[in-house]
Scaffold this active site. Structure first.
Site, PDB file in Angstrom:
ATOM      1  CG  HIS A  45       0.059   4.098   4.677  1.00 40.70           C
ATOM      2  ND1 HIS A  45      -0.547   3.351   5.655  1.00 40.70           N
ATOM      3  CD2 HIS A  45      -0.885   4.923   4.178  1.00 40.70           C
ATOM      4  CE1 HIS A  45      -1.823   3.722   5.751  1.00 40.70           C
ATOM      5  NE2 HIS A  45      -2.056   4.663   4.849  1.00 40.70           N
ATOM      6  CG  HIS A  51      -0.365   0.047   2.543  1.00 38.57           C
ATOM      7  ND1 HIS A  51       0.436  -0.955   3.023  1.00 38.57           N
ATOM      8  CD2 HIS A  51      -0.429   0.961   3.533  1.00 38.57           C
ATOM      9  CE1 HIS A  51       0.827  -0.663   4.258  1.00 38.57           C
ATOM     10  NE2 HIS A  51       0.324   0.505   4.589  1.00 38.57           N
ATOM     11  CG  ASP A  54       5.387   2.665   6.934  1.00 37.30           C
ATOM     12  OD1 ASP A  54       4.484   3.154   6.225  1.00 37.30           O
ATOM     13  OD2 ASP A  54       5.158   1.946   7.920  1.00 37.30           O
ATOM     14  CG  HIS A  55       4.234  -0.178   3.763  1.00 38.76           C
ATOM     15  ND1 HIS A  55       4.322  -1.466   4.230  1.00 38.76           N
ATOM     16  CD2 HIS A  55       3.787   0.574   4.792  1.00 38.76           C
ATOM     17  CE1 HIS A  55       3.939  -1.483   5.500  1.00 38.76           C
ATOM     18  NE2 HIS A  55       3.601  -0.275   5.867  1.00 38.76           N
TER      19      HIS A  55
HETATM   20 ZN   LIG Z   1       0.390   1.525   6.537  1.00 39.63          ZN
END
Ligand SMILES: [Zn+2]
Length: 252
Positions: free
Chosen positions: A50, A48, A52-53
């Site tokens: 976000h 996804h 941090d990904h």
């Molecule tokens: Zn997340």
């Protein structure tokens, strides 16, 4: 907010695959190069959008020019990390390593959230669906949706995974217990919010003060997001309403 950091998962083989892009931290890029041991990275599957990904995608693209980047589209967010994203959809099979993964749309924490399912080993690459020992934030200010999240937990349970490899925290060897625990936790929290409404609390901050009295101040904004996620679910179900920004219970 990410605990001890976040995992990315490398699947070696014919189609060398990385699950999640990380944040482009030099330490991660070097660790990846060591793990690749000269193999070339074929693709990055992102759970996804976000930060941090997904935010490490451009740094990975610079170091691994042959790599493809695939995720379920969330256009407003994806454009923050400029790589040529290729779209994934629910149910799609993706050759990964020497095996096949299936994309499982599991929205709630984020609208574009995918888990990746390896049927043969009953392994679910879970992204942020579950984090052992804590709950998952449903950020209402970033299109989080508690109703969708609960449905996603049920969907993951129906796969009967033997283990879940998350993006944060330890490997989950008892996914059924953890996922059922989440559903139960949300049910209890919902009862508490209904009770707070009955007591006359009409704004999320009052509910945070009541329900999260022992939580550190730094985490209160996340607690607030969780309360709002619950209120919106109750509103959708016709069990709570709001006039201007004041919430009230609808008993029926
Ligand atoms: Zn997340």
């Amino acid at each position: 907010m990410t605990g001890t950091g976040n995992w990315t998962w490398l699947i070696p083989g014919r189609v060398t695959t990385l699950i999640d892009a990380g944040t482009g931290l030099d330490q991660h890029l070097q660790a990846l190069e060591r793990a690749l041991a000269g193999a070339s990275l074929a693709q990055v599957l992102v759970t996804h959008a976000h930060g941090d990904h997904a935010s490490g995608a451009p740094a990975l693209a610079a170091r691994h020019p042959g790599a493809r980047f695939l995720k379920m589209p969330w256009p407003e967010r994806d454009s923050k990390w400029p790589v040529p994203w290729e779209p994934l959809a629910d149910g799609m099979s993706i050759a990964s390593g020497d095996e096949t993964l299936v994309a499982i749309h599991t929205p709630g924490h984020a609208p574009d959230h995918l888990c990746f399912w390896h049927e043969a080993s009953r392994t679910l690459f879970g992204g942020d669906l579950a984090v052992k020992g804590t709950t998952v934030v449903i950020p209402s200010n970033l299109s989080g949706d508690l109703t969708a999240y609960l449905a996603s937990l049920e969907r993951a349970l129906a796969l009967r995974p033997a283990r879940l490899l998350p993006a944060h925290g330890p490997v989950i060897d008892d996914p059924e217990t953890v996922l059922r625990g989440y559903i139960e936790h949300r049910r209890e929290r919902e009862e508490q919010i209904l009770e707070a409404l009955r007591q006359g609390d009409s704004d999320p901050d009052a509910m945070v003060a009541r329900l999260y009295a022992r939580v550190e101040d730094a985490l209160k904004p996340m607690a607030r997001e969780s309360v709002i996620a619950h209120l919106r679910k109750l509103e959708r179900e016709g069990r709570a309403g709001r006039r201007d920004e004041a919430w009230h219970i609808i008993d029926g």
